[in-house]
Design a protein around this motif. Structure first.
Motif, mmCIF file in Angstrom:
data_model
loop_
_atom_site.group_PDB
_atom_site.id
_atom_site.type_symbol
_atom_site.label_atom_id
_atom_site.label_comp_id
_atom_site.label_asym_id
_atom_site.label_seq_id
_atom_site.Cartn_x
_atom_site.Cartn_y
_atom_site.Cartn_z
ATOM 1 N N PHE A 1 -18.179 -17.238 10.356
ATOM 2 C CA PHE A 1 -18.033 -16.929 8.591
ATOM 3 C C PHE A 1 -17.191 -17.850 8.281
ATOM 4 C CE2 PHE A 1 -17.076 -14.328 5.054
ATOM 5 C CZ PHE A 1 -18.650 -14.514 4.171
ATOM 6 N N LEU A 2 -16.177 -17.522 8.315
ATOM 7 C CA LEU A 2 -14.938 -18.293 7.756
ATOM 8 C C LEU A 2 -14.840 -19.904 7.650
ATOM 9 C CD1 LEU A 2 -12.620 -18.236 5.411
ATOM 10 C CD2 LEU A 2 -10.764 -17.984 7.569
ATOM 11 N N ASP A 3 -15.271 -20.605 8.677
ATOM 12 C CA ASP A 3 -15.036 -21.587 8.847
ATOM 13 C C ASP A 3 -16.592 -22.493 8.467
ATOM 14 O OD1 ASP A 3 -12.967 -21.361 10.509
ATOM 15 O OD2 ASP A 3 -14.383 -21.888 11.952
ATOM 16 N N ARG A 4 -17.805 -21.460 8.672
ATOM 17 C CA ARG A 4 -18.313 -21.796 7.483
ATOM 18 C C ARG A 4 -18.892 -22.099 6.439
ATOM 19 N NH1 ARG A 4 -22.549 -25.620 7.016
ATOM 20 N NH2 ARG A 4 -24.304 -25.209 6.317
ATOM 21 N N PHE A 5 -17.944 -21.724 5.855
ATOM 22 C CA PHE A 5 -17.961 -20.844 4.754
ATOM 23 C C PHE A 5 -17.276 -21.854 3.767
ATOM 24 C CE2 PHE A 5 -15.378 -19.427 0.643
ATOM 25 C CZ PHE A 5 -15.862 -18.622 -0.495
ATOM 26 N N ARG A 6 -15.821 -22.488 4.355
ATOM 27 C CA ARG A 6 -15.845 -23.559 4.370
ATOM 28 C C ARG A 6 -15.919 -25.081 4.534
ATOM 29 N NH1 ARG A 6 -8.919 -21.109 5.956
ATOM 30 N NH2 ARG A 6 -8.788 -20.148 3.981
ATOM 31 N N GLU A 7 -16.715 -24.607 5.615
ATOM 32 C CA GLU A 7 -17.383 -26.191 4.900
ATOM 33 C C GLU A 7 -18.727 -26.362 4.341
ATOM 34 O OE1 GLU A 7 -21.079 -28.025 8.036
ATOM 35 O OE2 GLU A 7 -19.464 -26.300 9.343
ATOM 36 N N LEU A 8 -18.910 -25.131 3.823
ATOM 37 C CA LEU A 8 -20.240 -25.251 2.769
ATOM 38 C C LEU A 8 -19.191 -25.573 1.203
ATOM 39 C CD1 LEU A 8 -22.759 -22.158 3.474
ATOM 40 C CD2 LEU A 8 -22.853 -24.302 3.089
#
Length: 138
Positions: free
Chosen positions: A11-18
């Protein structure tokens, strides 16, 4: 337990990617993004003091939050429920505020289709010039 940690990291990785993809700092955290939205709502409740241009720039955080909520990868992690719940808290207050405001054309989300009835002098002048509405000045 490891599975839960993996989901949280995903979740955190995808959030930061977005965030990076959408022009926000890739160091932005979900908590901080929700906090920005909540602070913006508080500013509007008190009477937004910036310009109309600044208002539209600041409100863009809500569009970003929606992109996270709608992301297919994020939809697969349990953290999404917490995230949506926190966003909804500020959404309710902002929706109530906008119900007393003025309709404006355009906007992709409900939060962009109305503007508050109350603002600072610059906001009031900009709203009058752009939309022809007389908002209350705080």
């Amino acid at each position: 337990m490891l599975q839960g940690k993996r989901c949280a990291v995903l979740f955190l990785d995808r959030f930061r990617e977005l965030a990076g993809d959408l022009g926000r700092s890739p160091q932005l955290t979900p908590y901080r993004a929700i906090e920005e939205w909540s602070e913006f709502v508080d500013d509007c409740v008190e009477g937004y003091e910036g310009t109309l241009f600044e208002y539209w720039d600041d409100i863009s955080i809500r569009g970003f939050l929606q992109r996270v909520i709608d992301d297919p990868v994020v939809r697969e992690v349990p953290e999404l429920e917490w995230f949506k719940s926190e966003v909804r808290k500020a959404d309710q207050e902002f929706s109530d505020l906008l119900a007393q405001g003025f309709e404006v054309r355009g906007g992709r989300g409900w939060w962009e289709r109305r503007i508050p009835r109350v603002g600072g002098r610059e906001m009031a002048a900009n709203v009058n010039e752009q939309y022809g509405y007389e908002i209350d000045v705080v």
